[in-house]
Design a protein around this motif. Structure first.
Motif, short mmCIF file in Angstrom:
data_model
loop_
_atom_site.label_atom_id
_atom_site.label_comp_id
_atom_site.label_asym_id
_atom_site.label_seq_id
_atom_site.Cartn_x
_atom_site.Cartn_y
_atom_site.Cartn_z
N GLU A 129 0.81 -1.03 0.04
CA GLU A 129 -0.07 -0.02 -0.02
C GLU A 129 0.76 1.26 0.08
OE1 GLU A 129 -4.29 0.60 1.94
OE2 GLU A 129 -2.56 0.93 3.66
N ARG A 130 1.72 1.39 0.92
CA ARG A 130 2.43 2.59 1.14
C ARG A 130 1.96 3.90 0.82
NH1 ARG A 130 7.06 -0.71 -2.10
NH2 ARG A 130 7.87 -1.99 -0.49
N LYS A 131 0.72 4.09 1.66
CA LYS A 131 -0.11 5.30 1.56
C LYS A 131 -0.57 5.96 3.09
CE LYS A 131 -3.84 7.42 -0.64
NZ LYS A 131 -3.81 8.67 0.10
N ILE A 132 -0.43 6.95 3.32
CA ILE A 132 -1.16 7.50 4.66
C ILE A 132 -2.21 7.06 4.83
CG2 ILE A 132 -1.23 9.49 6.22
CD1 ILE A 132 1.43 10.48 5.16
N GLY A 133 -2.75 6.33 6.06
CA GLY A 133 -4.20 6.37 6.22
C GLY A 133 -4.30 6.08 7.62
N GLU A 134 -4.54 4.81 8.26
CA GLU A 134 -4.71 4.40 9.35
C GLU A 134 -4.47 2.99 9.78
OE1 GLU A 134 -8.73 5.78 10.58
OE2 GLU A 134 -9.32 4.01 10.20
N GLY A 135 -4.33 2.60 11.01
CA GLY A 135 -3.97 1.22 11.10
C GLY A 135 -3.09 0.99 12.54
N THR A 136 -2.49 -0.16 12.40
CA THR A 136 -1.85 -0.49 13.57
C THR A 136 -0.26 -0.77 13.35
OG1 THR A 136 -1.88 -2.03 15.66
CG2 THR A 136 -2.15 -3.10 13.36
N PHE A 137 0.60 -1.28 14.25
CA PHE A 137 1.82 -1.43 13.92
C PHE A 137 2.16 -3.11 14.07
CE2 PHE A 137 0.70 2.39 16.57
CZ PHE A 137 1.44 3.30 15.72
N ALA A 138 3.23 -3.24 13.54
CA ALA A 138 3.92 -4.60 13.55
C ALA A 138 5.29 -4.54 13.50
CB ALA A 138 3.64 -5.48 12.12
N LEU A 139 6.01 -5.24 14.38
CA LEU A 139 7.57 -5.48 14.12
C LEU A 139 8.06 -6.72 13.64
CD1 LEU A 139 7.85 -4.52 18.23
CD2 LEU A 139 7.83 -3.00 16.27
N GLN A 140 8.92 -6.51 12.89
CA GLN A 140 9.09 -7.70 11.96
C GLN A 140 10.73 -8.04 11.90
OE1 GLN A 140 11.06 -6.65 7.95
NE2 GLN A 140 9.17 -7.51 6.95
N GLY A 141 10.83 -9.43 12.16
CA GLY A 141 11.96 -10.15 12.08
C GLY A 141 11.97 -10.52 10.66
N HIS A 142 13.02 -10.27 9.59
CA HIS A 142 13.01 -10.51 8.41
C HIS A 142 12.81 -11.93 8.06
CE1 HIS A 142 14.32 -10.43 4.08
NE2 HIS A 142 13.63 -9.27 3.87
N ASP A 143 13.84 -12.54 8.57
CA ASP A 143 14.15 -13.99 8.26
C ASP A 143 14.84 -14.71 9.31
OD1 ASP A 143 17.42 -13.87 7.97
OD2 ASP A 143 16.46 -12.26 6.98
#
Length: 151
Positions: free
Chosen positions: A121-135
């Motif tokens: 998406e990469r568009k300003i909107g609204e939502g929550t957060f997620a913390l990522q461990g890539h691999d």
């Protein structure tokens, strides 16, 4: 596809629009992760909603810590593996500011009429957060996670 791990925050159920997020982060060498915002829960795969603020100091991806992945990227290393740093994301209106240890890395102003991407998406909107461990080879530590609504 590499095995990715994401930890989502639902909070009080009210989506975040304008906010100031502060997270302390530490990476091990050759690790890659990210802090997603304006996203939504997905059981698997890379989060498609919102933005990823990159966490990567020495992994092979040239896009480094503080970048808004795929949108506003820096190849400069501004944080160091095996040391805690503070990564801040401030969203106010159509503006996203990213700070690392108090230094501005990215100031993105979304242009009028911006459209969501097809795959991410990469568009300003609204939502929550997620913390990522890539691999599985990436070790990222997150602590002292604080968010303040600016609405």
């Amino acid at each position: 596809m590499a095995s990715v791990a994401n930890l989502f925050y639902e909070g009080d159920g009210k989506p975040f629009r304008n906010f100031h997020l502060k997270v302390e982060v530490m990476t091990e060498p050759h690790s890659n992760g990210g802090i997603y915002f304006h996203t939504k829960y997905q059981a698997q795969g890379w989060p498609k909603g919102g933005f990823e603020c990159q966490v990567n100091n020495t992994q092979s991806d040239w896009i480094k810590t503080g970048s808004l992945y795929g949108l506003c990227n820096t190849g400069l290393t501004i944080a160091w593996d095996k040391y805690w740093w503070t990564q801040e994301i401030i969203v106010q209106g159509n503006s996203v500011t990213v700070l690392v240890d108090g230094k501005k890395v990215v100031q993105y102003v979304e242009p009028a009429g911006a459209q969501a991407g097809k795959d991410f998406e990469r568009k300003i909107g609204e939502g929550t957060f997620a913390l990522q461990g890539h691999d599985p080879g990436s070790t990222i530590r997150y602590r002292n996670i604080r968010v303040k609504r600016l609405d």
